[in-house]
Enzyme design. Structure first.
Site, PDB file in Angstrom:
ATOM      1  N   LYS A  83      46.819  27.037  30.055  1.00  0.00           N
ATOM      2  CA  LYS A  83      45.351  27.178  30.134  1.00  0.00           C
ATOM      3  C   LYS A  83      44.694  26.185  29.178  1.00  0.00           C
ATOM      4  CE  LYS A  83      43.177  31.242  30.810  1.00  0.00           C
ATOM      5  NZ  LYS A  83      42.777  32.653  30.586  1.00  0.00           N
TER       6      LYS A  83
HETATM    7  O1  G3P Z   1      41.130  35.927  30.355  1.00  0.00           O
HETATM    8  C1  G3P Z   1      40.062  35.199  30.859  1.00  0.00           C
HETATM    9  C2  G3P Z   1      38.887  36.093  31.183  1.00  0.00           C
HETATM   10  O2  G3P Z   1      39.270  36.998  32.176  1.00  0.00           O
HETATM   11  C3  G3P Z   1      38.301  36.803  29.961  1.00  0.00           C
HETATM   12  O3  G3P Z   1      37.366  37.726  30.404  1.00  0.00           O
HETATM   13  O4  G3P Z   1      36.281  39.874  29.757  1.00  0.00           O
HETATM   14  O5  G3P Z   1      36.839  38.197  27.960  1.00  0.00           O
HETATM   15  O6  G3P Z   1      34.981  37.761  29.617  1.00  0.00           O
HETATM   16  P1  G3P Z   1      36.332  38.430  29.375  1.00  0.00           P
END
Ligand code: G3P
Length: 225
Positions: A83
């Site tokens: 990533k």
């Molecule tokens: O892991 C990437 C993404 O899904 C993170 O989401 O909930 O931290 O905005 P969030």
């Protein structure tokens, strides 16, 4: 639509792996930090457990650092995807890693323009964040629909990996929009199993069965030959 689990928690991943509904995993520095273990060891455990793509994020922000970390992350396993954040150095690193045959997932995408750049740089996946756009009063689903349409228009090879999912409606809308992947926090996936009519229906079946058992005066075998 592929389901990735958006977590670094082994028991959560295992539970859904056992159902055969996990196509991959996404992690990020925050999710790995939450587990409190050595991140490289945790990543290796996940990559061993899940045969599908396991996404591990670099923490470097410079090109050289991203390349060095990306190479080390890729060595964890052949199913590991690196990533990379949506920055200029990141896109340079995506191109170089792609040239070396290392798959990348460009994360923290908040516009279709960013997604288009990431795809052109050679990312295997682009991760638009729905929930964080919703959090500031925008409509994250518009971004997903725009990116899917643009990628379809030009047969872009990159996959749309819908991220920052907050509830089951996001999953439904991503599937309707044609996202390739939705990465699901375990609590969101848990909610997707539930429906009050399912619970009520199971109760009715069992109540009727109990009534029959009483009527026949005792135990009955479920089915007789
Ligand atoms: O892991 C990437 C993404 O899904 C993170 O989401 O909930 O931290 O905005 P969030």
């Amino acid at each position: 639509m592929k389901f990735f689990i958006d977590s670094a928690n082994m028991p959560s991943i295992q539970k859904f792996m056992d159902m055969g509904i996990v196509d991959g995993v996404t992690t990020n520095p925050s999710l790995l930090s939450k587990e409190g273990a050595d991140p490289a060891e945790q990543a290796a455990k996940i990559a061993k457990l899940v045969p599908g793509p396991v996404n591990i994020e670099v923490v470097a922000s410079d090109y050289e650092g991203m390349i060095n970390e990306g190479r080390k992350i890729a060595e964890i396993g052949s199913n590991v995807v690196v990533k990379i954040p949506m920055t200029k150095d990141g896109m340079h690193a995506v191109r170089e890693l792609a040239n070396r045959g290392i798959k990348t997932n460009v994360t923290l995408i908040f516009s279709a323009q960013q997604a288009l750049i990431a795809a052109k740089a050679g990312a295997a996946y682009v991760s638009p964040f729905i929930g964080r756009l919703d959090d500031i009063g925008e409509d994250g689903m518009v971004l997903i629909r725009d990116i899917v349409k643009i990628f379809d228009n030009y047969s872009m090879e990159s996959q749309v990996l819908a991220a920052s999912i907050r509830h089951p409606v996001h999953v439904l809308e991503c599937a309707k929009a044609g996202a390739d992947v939705a990465t699901l926090p375990p609590d969101v996936l848990e909610k997707m199993f539930m429906h009050p009519l399912t619970d009520a229906g199971i109760k009715k079946f069992l109540d009727d069965w109990d009534a029959l058992r009483k009527k026949l005066g005792g135990n009955i075998s479920p089915f007789k030959r």
